[in-house]
Design an enzyme around this catalytic site. Structure first.
Site, PDB file in Angstrom:
ATOM      1  N   ASP A 279      -5.238   9.768  25.060  1.00  0.00           N
ATOM      2  CA  ASP A 279      -5.092   8.506  25.772  1.00  0.00           C
ATOM      3  C   ASP A 279      -4.831   8.845  27.248  1.00  0.00           C
ATOM      4  O   ASP A 279      -5.766   9.137  27.984  1.00  0.00           O
ATOM      5  CB  ASP A 279      -3.927   7.764  25.086  1.00  0.00           C
ATOM      6  CG  ASP A 279      -3.770   6.331  25.516  1.00  0.00           C
ATOM      7  OD1 ASP A 279      -4.772   5.620  25.560  1.00  0.00           O
ATOM      8  OD2 ASP A 279      -2.627   5.916  25.792  1.00  0.00           O
TER       9      ASP A 279
ATOM     10  N   LYS B 132       1.888  13.263  13.463  1.00  0.00           N
ATOM     11  CA  LYS B 132       1.319  13.024  12.152  1.00  0.00           C
ATOM     12  C   LYS B 132      -0.138  12.597  12.239  1.00  0.00           C
ATOM     13  O   LYS B 132      -0.899  12.709  11.288  1.00  0.00           O
ATOM     14  CB  LYS B 132       2.109  11.898  11.439  1.00  0.00           C
ATOM     15  CG  LYS B 132       3.569  12.168  11.209  1.00  0.00           C
ATOM     16  CD  LYS B 132       4.202  10.878  10.621  1.00  0.00           C
ATOM     17  CE  LYS B 132       5.697  11.052  10.491  1.00  0.00           C
ATOM     18  NZ  LYS B 132       6.317   9.774  10.053  1.00  0.00           N
TER      19      LYS B 132
ATOM     20  N   GLU C 154      -6.483  17.166  17.472  1.00  0.00           N
ATOM     21  CA  GLU C 154      -5.762  15.970  17.920  1.00  0.00           C
ATOM     22  C   GLU C 154      -6.519  14.728  17.469  1.00  0.00           C
ATOM     23  O   GLU C 154      -7.743  14.742  17.358  1.00  0.00           O
ATOM     24  CB  GLU C 154      -5.613  16.032  19.454  1.00  0.00           C
ATOM     25  CG  GLU C 154      -4.921  14.859  20.108  1.00  0.00           C
ATOM     26  CD  GLU C 154      -3.479  14.663  19.674  1.00  0.00           C
ATOM     27  OE1 GLU C 154      -3.235  14.529  18.462  1.00  0.00           O
ATOM     28  OE2 GLU C 154      -2.589  14.594  20.539  1.00  0.00           O
ATOM     29  N   ASP C 155      -5.770  13.672  17.201  1.00  0.00           N
ATOM     30  CA  ASP C 155      -6.424  12.436  16.757  1.00  0.00           C
ATOM     31  C   ASP C 155      -7.049  11.671  17.919  1.00  0.00           C
ATOM     32  O   ASP C 155      -8.204  11.252  17.856  1.00  0.00           O
ATOM     33  CB  ASP C 155      -5.430  11.542  15.988  1.00  0.00           C
ATOM     34  CG  ASP C 155      -4.111  11.315  16.733  1.00  0.00           C
ATOM     35  OD1 ASP C 155      -3.917  11.885  17.832  1.00  0.00           O
ATOM     36  OD2 ASP C 155      -3.263  10.572  16.214  1.00  0.00           O
TER      37      ASP C 155
ATOM     38  N   ARG D 139      -2.055   4.390   8.680  1.00  0.00           N
ATOM     39  CA  ARG D 139      -2.658   5.729   8.757  1.00  0.00           C
ATOM     40  C   ARG D 139      -3.636   5.987   7.612  1.00  0.00           C
ATOM     41  O   ARG D 139      -4.529   6.807   7.708  1.00  0.00           O
ATOM     42  CB  ARG D 139      -1.567   6.808   8.687  1.00  0.00           C
ATOM     43  CG  ARG D 139      -0.617   6.835   9.871  1.00  0.00           C
ATOM     44  CD  ARG D 139       0.207   8.115   9.828  1.00  0.00           C
ATOM     45  NE  ARG D 139       1.400   8.063  10.657  1.00  0.00           N
ATOM     46  CZ  ARG D 139       1.442   8.345  11.956  1.00  0.00           C
ATOM     47  NH1 ARG D 139       0.335   8.682  12.592  1.00  0.00           N
ATOM     48  NH2 ARG D 139       2.576   8.285  12.629  1.00  0.00           N
TER      49      ARG D 139
ATOM     50  N   VAL E 163      -6.328   1.327  18.393  1.00  0.00           N
ATOM     51  CA  VAL E 163      -6.995   1.535  17.106  1.00  0.00           C
ATOM     52  C   VAL E 163      -6.047   2.155  16.081  1.00  0.00           C
ATOM     53  O   VAL E 163      -5.106   2.873  16.429  1.00  0.00           O
ATOM     54  CB  VAL E 163      -8.259   2.417  17.260  1.00  0.00           C
ATOM     55  CG1 VAL E 163      -9.333   1.672  18.036  1.00  0.00           C
ATOM     56  CG2 VAL E 163      -7.940   3.760  17.919  1.00  0.00           C
TER      57      VAL E 163
ATOM     58  N   LYS F  92     -10.011   8.114  24.915  1.00  0.00           N
ATOM     59  CA  LYS F  92     -10.135   6.897  25.722  1.00  0.00           C
ATOM     60  C   LYS F  92     -10.181   7.336  27.176  1.00  0.00           C
ATOM     61  O   LYS F  92      -9.138   7.387  27.847  1.00  0.00           O
ATOM     62  CB  LYS F  92      -8.899   5.999  25.528  1.00  0.00           C
ATOM     63  CG  LYS F  92      -8.751   5.342  24.173  1.00  0.00           C
ATOM     64  CD  LYS F  92      -7.497   4.471  24.208  1.00  0.00           C
ATOM     65  CE  LYS F  92      -7.075   4.023  22.844  1.00  0.00           C
ATOM     66  NZ  LYS F  92      -5.748   3.358  22.842  1.00  0.00           N
TER      67      LYS F  92
ATOM     68  N   ASP G  53      -1.715   5.423  13.674  1.00  0.00           N
ATOM     69  CA  ASP G  53      -0.795   4.391  13.207  1.00  0.00           C
ATOM     70  C   ASP G  53      -0.461   3.367  14.263  1.00  0.00           C
ATOM     71  O   ASP G  53      -0.677   3.572  15.463  1.00  0.00           O
ATOM     72  CB  ASP G  53       0.531   5.044  12.787  1.00  0.00           C
ATOM     73  CG  ASP G  53       1.367   5.461  13.998  1.00  0.00           C
ATOM     74  OD1 ASP G  53       0.836   6.180  14.871  1.00  0.00           O
ATOM     75  OD2 ASP G  53       2.545   5.057  14.085  1.00  0.00           O
TER      76      ASP G  53
HETATM   77  P1  IMP Z   1      -1.259  10.487  25.476  1.00  0.00           P
HETATM   78  O1  IMP Z   1      -0.187  11.446  25.833  1.00  0.00           O
HETATM   79  O2  IMP Z   1      -1.138   9.203  26.258  1.00  0.00           O
HETATM   80  O3  IMP Z   1      -2.654  11.056  25.571  1.00  0.00           O
HETATM   81  O4  IMP Z   1      -0.928  10.041  23.996  1.00  0.00           O
HETATM   82  C1  IMP Z   1      -1.682  10.348  22.918  1.00  0.00           C
HETATM   83  C2  IMP Z   1      -0.961   9.855  21.687  1.00  0.00           C
HETATM   84  O5  IMP Z   1      -0.706   8.452  21.745  1.00  0.00           O
HETATM   85  C3  IMP Z   1      -1.848  10.048  20.477  1.00  0.00           C
HETATM   86  O6  IMP Z   1      -1.671  11.315  19.896  1.00  0.00           O
HETATM   87  C4  IMP Z   1      -1.410   8.911  19.581  1.00  0.00           C
HETATM   88  O7  IMP Z   1      -0.301   9.304  18.824  1.00  0.00           O
HETATM   89  C5  IMP Z   1      -0.988   7.822  20.524  1.00  0.00           C
HETATM   90  N1  IMP Z   1      -2.077   6.825  20.734  1.00  0.00           N
HETATM   91  C6  IMP Z   1      -2.763   6.613  21.860  1.00  0.00           C
HETATM   92  N2  IMP Z   1      -3.668   5.619  21.709  1.00  0.00           N
HETATM   93  C7  IMP Z   1      -3.548   5.213  20.415  1.00  0.00           C
HETATM   94  C8  IMP Z   1      -4.226   4.201  19.636  1.00  0.00           C
HETATM   95  O8  IMP Z   1      -5.144   3.487  20.065  1.00  0.00           O
HETATM   96  N3  IMP Z   1      -3.818   4.079  18.343  1.00  0.00           N
HETATM   97  C9  IMP Z   1      -2.819   4.848  17.804  1.00  0.00           C
HETATM   98  N4  IMP Z   1      -2.170   5.796  18.509  1.00  0.00           N
HETATM   99  C10 IMP Z   1      -2.522   5.970  19.799  1.00  0.00           C
HETATM  100 MG    MG Z   2      -0.896  11.920  18.012  1.00  0.00          MG
END
Ligand code: IMP
Ligand code: MG
Length: 178
Positions: free
Chosen positions: A102, A42, A98-99, A163, A151, A129, A157
């Site tokens: 991480d 979302k 993508e938002d 959101r 954040v 990040k 969220d």
């Molecule tokens: P990754 O697989 O670790 O890169 O996860 C990315 C997903 O984790 C993003 O699409 C977000 O849904 C969630 N996420 C990672 N960091 C944050 C944050 O600081 N705030 C909110 N959601 C986050």
């Molecule tokens: Mg996401």
């Protein structure tokens, strides 16, 4: 500013400028093409709806919802598809909206899946990040690199809340440690 937010990291004006700059680059790179903007639910919904309205090539909006396996805030290398795209992506130019990236695990797995389906995939993320990266992901368009803080807002969220905030704020630590 709401009480759960410690500090506004990115204000509305900066978000608007960042989205415009990303759209400008995408408009140049995909000129004359038929783009599938793949919106990852979302979290990316708010960002992608602003971005989409700045694009001027032929655009098809598609949606996927994925969740990574793994517990808590740690994501693993596998993803579960909660909602799949509704069109054949074979041979299509697909831009994932993508938002935030991480660890990179979610996108890494998603890109592999879409490539297996024959899509020509690129990534556009509003936030990244870099200090948290566990797997390398080729991201063509990055909006803003942020430090390792949790954040919320502008689609992002915590426990399905926040959101709707128009800015991106750092969540107070006590909100997620209680
Ligand atoms: P990754 O697989 O670790 O890169 O996860 C990315 C997903 O984790 C993003 O699409 C977000 O849904 C969630 N996420 C990672 N960091 C944050 C944050 O600081 N705030 C909110 N959601 C986050
Ligand atoms: Mg996401």
């Amino acid at each position: 500013m709401i009480d759960a937010v410690k500090e506004i990291l990115i204000d509305e004006e900066t978000i608007r400028k960042t989205v415009n700059d990303l759209a400008k680059r995408i408009n140049e790179d995909y000129k004359g093409k038929n783009l599938v903007l793949l919106i990852i639910l979302k979290g990316s919904s708010v960002f992608a709806s602003d971005l989409a309205r700045k694009l001027n090539m032929d655009v098809t909006l598609e949606f996927m919802q994925v969740s990574s396996y793994g517990s808590g805030s740690v994501s693993s290398g596998e993803i579960k598809i909660l909602k799949d795209a509704q069109i054949d992506l074979n041979g299509r130019d697909v831009l994932i909206a993508e938002d935030i990236i991480d660890s990179g695990n979610t996108l890494n797995a998603l890109v592999k899946l879409l490539q297996k389906r024959g899509a020509n995939v690129e990534i556009c993320t509003l936030l990244s990040k870099p200090s948290r990266r566990e797997v390398q992901v080729d991201v063509k368009y990055t909006g803003i690199e942020i430090p390792d803080e949790f954040v919320v807002g502008y689609g992002l969220d915590y426990a399905e809340k926040f959101r709707q905030l128009p800015y991106i704020g750092i969540l107070k630590r006590e909100v997620y440690t209680n």
